[in-house]
Design an enzyme around this catalytic site. Sequence first.
Site, PDB file in Angstrom:
ATOM      1  N   SER A 107      63.239  96.119   8.244  1.00 21.95           N
ATOM      2  CA  SER A 107      61.796  96.134   8.017  1.00 21.95           C
ATOM      3  C   SER A 107      61.403  97.122   6.931  1.00 21.95           C
ATOM      4  CB  SER A 107      61.099  96.508   9.333  1.00 21.95           C
ATOM      5  OG  SER A 107      59.789  96.951   9.109  1.00 21.95           O
ATOM      6  N   GLY A 108      60.590  96.653   5.980  1.00 30.14           N
ATOM      7  CA  GLY A 108      60.086  97.551   4.951  1.00 30.14           C
ATOM      8  C   GLY A 108      59.186  98.623   5.524  1.00 30.14           C
ATOM      9  N   LEU A 109      58.329  98.240   6.480  1.00 32.49           N
ATOM     10  CA  LEU A 109      57.466  99.221   7.140  1.00 32.49           C
ATOM     11  C   LEU A 109      58.296 100.284   7.830  1.00 32.49           C
ATOM     12  CD1 LEU A 109      54.829 100.331   8.373  1.00 32.49           C
ATOM     13  CD2 LEU A 109      55.045  98.576  10.155  1.00 32.49           C
ATOM     14  N   ASP A 123      53.987 102.240   3.551  1.00 36.11           N
ATOM     15  CA  ASP A 123      54.551 100.919   3.258  1.00 36.11           C
ATOM     16  C   ASP A 123      53.807 100.298   2.092  1.00 36.11           C
ATOM     17  OD1 ASP A 123      56.074  98.612   3.515  1.00 36.11           O
ATOM     18  OD2 ASP A 123      54.721  97.732   5.008  1.00 36.11           O
ATOM     19  N   ASP A 161      63.542  92.851   4.396  1.00 34.50           N
ATOM     20  CA  ASP A 161      62.151  92.733   3.991  1.00 34.50           C
ATOM     21  C   ASP A 161      62.064  93.208   2.540  1.00 34.50           C
ATOM     22  OD1 ASP A 161      59.462  92.845   3.611  1.00 34.50           O
ATOM     23  OD2 ASP A 161      59.028  94.201   5.268  1.00 34.50           O
ATOM     24  N   ASP A 203      59.658  92.915   0.404  1.00 33.47           N
ATOM     25  CA  ASP A 203      58.289  93.074  -0.092  1.00 33.47           C
ATOM     26  C   ASP A 203      57.966  91.962  -1.107  1.00 33.47           C
ATOM     27  OD1 ASP A 203      57.947  95.215   1.583  1.00 33.47           O
ATOM     28  OD2 ASP A 203      58.398  96.721   0.076  1.00 33.47           O
ATOM     29  N   GLU A 252      57.388  88.238  -0.194  1.00 35.88           N
ATOM     30  CA  GLU A 252      56.044  87.778   0.160  1.00 35.88           C
ATOM     31  C   GLU A 252      55.220  87.529  -1.091  1.00 35.88           C
ATOM     32  OE1 GLU A 252      53.625  91.542   1.586  1.00 35.88           O
ATOM     33  OE2 GLU A 252      55.707  91.673   2.282  1.00 35.88           O
ATOM     34  N   LYS A 293      52.898  96.237  -3.119  1.00 34.28           N
ATOM     35  CA  LYS A 293      52.358  95.499  -1.981  1.00 34.28           C
ATOM     36  C   LYS A 293      51.489  96.406  -1.106  1.00 34.28           C
ATOM     37  CE  LYS A 293      53.919  95.541   1.895  1.00 34.28           C
ATOM     38  NZ  LYS A 293      55.198  95.135   2.517  1.00 34.28           N
ATOM     39  N   ASN A 322      50.531  96.645   3.089  1.00 31.07           N
ATOM     40  CA  ASN A 322      50.966  96.116   4.382  1.00 31.07           C
ATOM     41  C   ASN A 322      49.967  95.093   4.893  1.00 31.07           C
ATOM     42  OD1 ASN A 322      51.023  96.239   7.556  1.00 31.07           O
ATOM     43  ND2 ASN A 322      53.007  96.954   6.846  1.00 31.07           N
ATOM     44  N   SER A 323      50.476  94.011   5.479  1.00 32.66           N
ATOM     45  CA  SER A 323      49.644  92.879   5.886  1.00 32.66           C
ATOM     46  C   SER A 323      48.636  93.231   6.970  1.00 32.66           C
ATOM     47  CB  SER A 323      50.543  91.735   6.386  1.00 32.66           C
ATOM     48  OG  SER A 323      51.396  91.302   5.361  1.00 32.66           O
ATOM     49  N   ARG A 348      57.833  84.308   2.162  1.00 34.78           N
ATOM     50  CA  ARG A 348      56.825  84.689   3.159  1.00 34.78           C
ATOM     51  C   ARG A 348      55.441  84.319   2.637  1.00 34.78           C
ATOM     52  NH1 ARG A 348      56.471  90.715   5.798  1.00 34.78           N
ATOM     53  NH2 ARG A 348      54.214  90.987   5.692  1.00 34.78           N
ATOM     54  N   HIS A 390      52.943  83.963   8.237  1.00 31.39           N
ATOM     55  CA  HIS A 390      52.526  85.228   8.842  1.00 31.39           C
ATOM     56  C   HIS A 390      51.045  85.167   9.201  1.00 31.39           C
ATOM     57  CE1 HIS A 390      53.376  89.172  10.057  1.00 31.39           C
ATOM     58  NE2 HIS A 390      53.083  89.854   8.949  1.00 31.39           N
TER      59      HIS A 390
END
Length: 553
Positions: free
Chosen positions: A57-59, A69, A96, A98, A125, A131, A133-134, A169, A200
């Site tokens: 996970s990037g986060l 992130d 991930d 990104d 993504e 980026k 974070n979503s 993504r 997502h």
Amino acid sequence: MTANSIQIVESTPQALSKTGQFRQLLTDPEMAFIMEAHNGLSARIVEEAGFKGVWASGLSISAALGVRDNNEASWTQVLEVLEFMSDATSIPILVDGDTGYGNFNNMRRLVTKLSQRGIAAVCIEDKLFPKTNSFIGQAQPLADIDEFCGKIKAGKDSQLDDDFCVIARIEALIAGWGVDEALRRGEAYHEAGADAVLIHSKVAEPDEIFTFCKEWGNRSPVVIVPTMYYATPTQQFRDHDISLVIWANHNMRAAMQAMRNISETIFRTETLADVEDTIPTVGEVFKITGNDELAAAEARYLPKRGAGYNAVVLAASRGAGLGPLTEDRPKCMIDVRGQPLLRRQVAMLNGAGIRDVTVVRGYRKEAIDLLSINTADNDRFADTGELYSLNCARKVLNQPTLVTYGDILFRDYMLDTLLRTDGDIVIVADALWQDREQSAEGLVRDLIIGDAAFSTDYLEDSPVHLLEVGNDVARDTATGEWVGLLKLSEAGAKTVAGELVAMEADGSLEKGDVPSLLTRLIAGGHKVRVQYITGQWLDIDDALDLARARNLL
């Protein structure tokens, strides 16, 4: 080999490359699950738990590095973490990625480097670099479809393994652009060569995810991250033909909570007493990081420092301080975490390459029944001292010899350090003797004075020699405590044997101890070298020492 056996080998996941394992997870009719990890340790824990794949996970990696992130950690810094994760595991890792860390050219280099490090797949993504974070509540602009398709094509053209996967993504639902836009983008990414799409969402219900899946019609595998709609029954994911479910950040979040709890508790209580039994042991850390494999490799590749040495273990005494525990056995045979103390000592000596071990027995000598040892008996153990016991084994003092008390427990690195130390006569002394807890009031301790104190300067390697040793050494002048380990070269062993003969002749042998022998050697002009250690040993005299010994192990 039969056709059936060939089929079995080929169907075994571990027979596949990591990329092959991941592609199988992605395309298998049965829905698969992968778990978040953010460093080598957490990745190994994921594999240990039984998961067949890891989500890098990037986060989580950013959080573990202490940054946001938002691409604040460079892709090369992330790559370094991924290399440790890959080395620590045998299961595939989906990274991930990104936004691909830039344009198509950055994507090409990213995929090449991931492939070189054994990473199985990357997910990118369709947002702008850097980026966001979503789950951060702000407008999230999406990348141009054609530009993003170019990244996908660049990634696929750059992979070094045909089974490497690029997952696209789709962030259209995150950005609020709806299912139709998500489908439009998904179709374009599929045509560009994406091996799967990740759809997502950050709403608490999976309705729009399921609508997408229904309209998508299984034209390629679908990956989801149900962090927000976590209450949805897993069977519903199966019913909607989801291929892969990512549990996205829960190891990182769990680690945060655990570290907060333990830190706050220790800060508040100023003791480890309330927490030590609630967390994994240091031994478990050694186990999961592969110390057993290193020990096996050392045994295979490193020379045995003790090769050419024999050993004498002085183990004639009862150990009256242990009460009923030594009614039917000497204290060297009491149980310490499932093994007699003497067996642990002999195993440590054997591990250092010392195979010829002579144990001097006395009290309840029949209880010392270990295989692969030699024995010498001091039948006058009740009215003689340790030098008399050593004299019972004097015939072996004609080659390099290690002498050890039979009631001490120490780390194997101390033995290795001692065997590396030059000198005809070398003793081990604890420089932190004042920190060692006394196991009973009035404990007699053999302190030493060296011609130099212990130094933490690792560049200072001048030899230290013994000036005095005994239980009458003044505490304010002592530089250490005699541990009970003595190394003799061939010349040193013959010198000691000669001194034992002289002491037998003058009547001082029967009640003598090793410190008195060392004192005579120094008086005779012999150099006795001191090798300092810093704790991590015990002499076992009573039940409290026995409890400490179990903790030391």
